[in-house]
Design a protein around this motif. Structure first.
Motif, short mmCIF file in Angstrom:
data_model
loop_
_atom_site.label_atom_id
_atom_site.label_comp_id
_atom_site.label_asym_id
_atom_site.label_seq_id
_atom_site.Cartn_x
_atom_site.Cartn_y
_atom_site.Cartn_z
N UNK A 211 5.32 -9.83 4.46
CA UNK A 211 5.11 -8.40 4.59
C UNK A 211 4.52 -8.01 5.87
N UNK A 212 4.37 -6.63 6.56
CA UNK A 212 3.86 -6.06 7.23
C UNK A 212 2.41 -5.82 6.80
N UNK A 213 1.42 -5.80 7.84
CA UNK A 213 0.05 -5.49 7.31
C UNK A 213 -0.52 -4.26 8.36
N UNK A 214 -1.04 -3.22 7.80
CA UNK A 214 -1.81 -2.29 8.34
C UNK A 214 -3.28 -2.77 8.84
N UNK A 215 -3.76 -2.76 9.85
CA UNK A 215 -5.08 -2.90 10.20
C UNK A 215 -5.63 -1.67 10.84
N UNK A 216 -6.34 -0.71 10.37
CA UNK A 216 -6.77 0.47 10.60
C UNK A 216 -8.34 0.34 10.64
N UNK A 217 -8.70 1.37 11.52
CA UNK A 217 -10.29 1.66 11.47
C UNK A 217 -10.78 2.22 10.18
N UNK A 218 -11.93 1.91 10.04
CA UNK A 218 -12.66 2.33 8.84
C UNK A 218 -12.09 2.15 7.42
N UNK A 219 -11.30 1.11 7.49
CA UNK A 219 -10.56 0.66 5.83
C UNK A 219 -9.45 1.64 5.49
N UNK A 220 -8.93 2.38 6.63
CA UNK A 220 -7.98 3.40 6.02
C UNK A 220 -6.47 2.80 5.80
N UNK A 221 -5.92 3.21 4.91
CA UNK A 221 -4.47 2.95 4.40
C UNK A 221 -3.79 3.85 5.12
#
Length: 309
Positions: free
Chosen positions: A106-116
């Motif tokens: 899978x692809x993974x989102x790595x975002x600030x502040x734990x955002x989806x």
């Protein structure tokens, strides 16, 4: 000294942290399975030298050409690739003799502040170097600003706040292998967000005739799945920078394949799915890939990937 007679197998690898980690895993598994001693040979590829966007920097072979040259020239006995980087056309002197069990594709989102992805605010800046991911992001969230980026995992993660980006999209497999799964804020569902053909899998390539050196590492179910995905890529004559995602799995005696082709703006998505009995006496991976590719071509995929059906 030939690979067969050598007391130490030399394994060619790129010098990035991820490549060295992946190759180290293969070396350890090979030693465990066969008792052979190994050493790593670091090789610089064109992809390591270039800062051009992937879509313009040379496409497939960018990260694999120098490794293959070293193998052909005898500077190493086998090489380890991320399978998604490997050209689909067969090599006249080399063969992928082992595809180990696949990591999370899978692809993974790595975002600030734990955002989806859903929670990112309108106008948020999301970085990726993949045209496929760009198209998927635009299809899902046309209100985001998509930023074309390059660099290794740490470089990309370093651009997320307090850097200049709100998020990046990376392969979950690489993050897990590096022990960085903690930075993932969302795993993107593989059925609704198909990834690059072969993503999460490694390819162990040897000179023809040396297949027995690494055959113990081959995982038949993984091979069947990734070969189906890569056959679609080849049949559409689309390179690794094409906006194409594929997902194949073996489940309950069936090999299931689905592939999607996107317009770069994300406005058009074409999808096809096929299944076949696995294992069988023929080449079910190719059979179902041909069905998927035929339907995608008939639906107009050539206009989206630049393919020549």
């Amino acid at each position: 000294m030939t690979a067969a007679s050598s007391s130490v197998l030399r394994i060619g690898t790129r010098g990035s942290a991820l490549a060295l980690t992946q190759t180290g895993m293969v070396a350890s598994d090979l030693s465990d399975a066969t008792g052979v001693r190994t050493e790593l040979v670091t090789i610089t590829t064109d992809g390591d030298r270039s800062n051009e966007p992937l879509s313009r920097a040379g496409g497939m072979g960018l990260f694999t050409g120098a490794l293959r040259d070293a193998l052909v020239e005898g500077r190493c006995d086998l090489v380890v690739h991320s399978l998604k980087d490997l050209p689909t056309a067969p090599h006249d002197q080399l063969v992928v003799a082992a595809i180990p069990s696949r990591e999370d594709p899978r692809d993974a989102l790595c975002a600030r502040d734990g955002l989806t992805l859903e929670a990112l605010p309108a106008g948020a800046r999301v970085g990726t170097g993949s045209p496929r991911r760009m198209a998927q992001l635009r299809a899902k969230r046309p209100d985001l600003e998509i930023v074309d980026i390059r660099g290794n995992v740490d470089t990309r993660l370093g651009r997320v706040a307090p850097g200049d980006l709100d998020a990046v999209v990376l392969a979950a497999a690489g993050l897990r292998r590096l022990g960085r799964a903690d930075v993932i804020t969302e795993l993107l569902d593989a059925d609704r967000w198909p990834t690059a053909p072969g993503q999460g899998a490694l390819a162990v390539e040897v000179r023809r005739g040396d297949e027995d050196l690494v055959r113990a590492l081959d995982h038949p179910e993984t091979r069947a799945a990734v070969e189906a995905e890569r056959h679609v890529l080849a049949l559409l004559e689309a390179g690794c920078s094409a906006p194409l995602g594929a997902r194949a799995v073996v489940d309950a005696g069936l090999l299931l394949l689905s592939a999607s082709v996107y317009s770069l703006d994300g406005a058009t998505v074409l999808t096809s799915s096929h299944a076949g009995v696995w294992p069988d006496d023929g080449d079910v991976s190719l059979d179902i890939a041909e069905g998927v590719a035929r339907e995608l071509i008939d639906a107009g995929a050539a206009g989206l990937t630049g393919a020549r059906p």
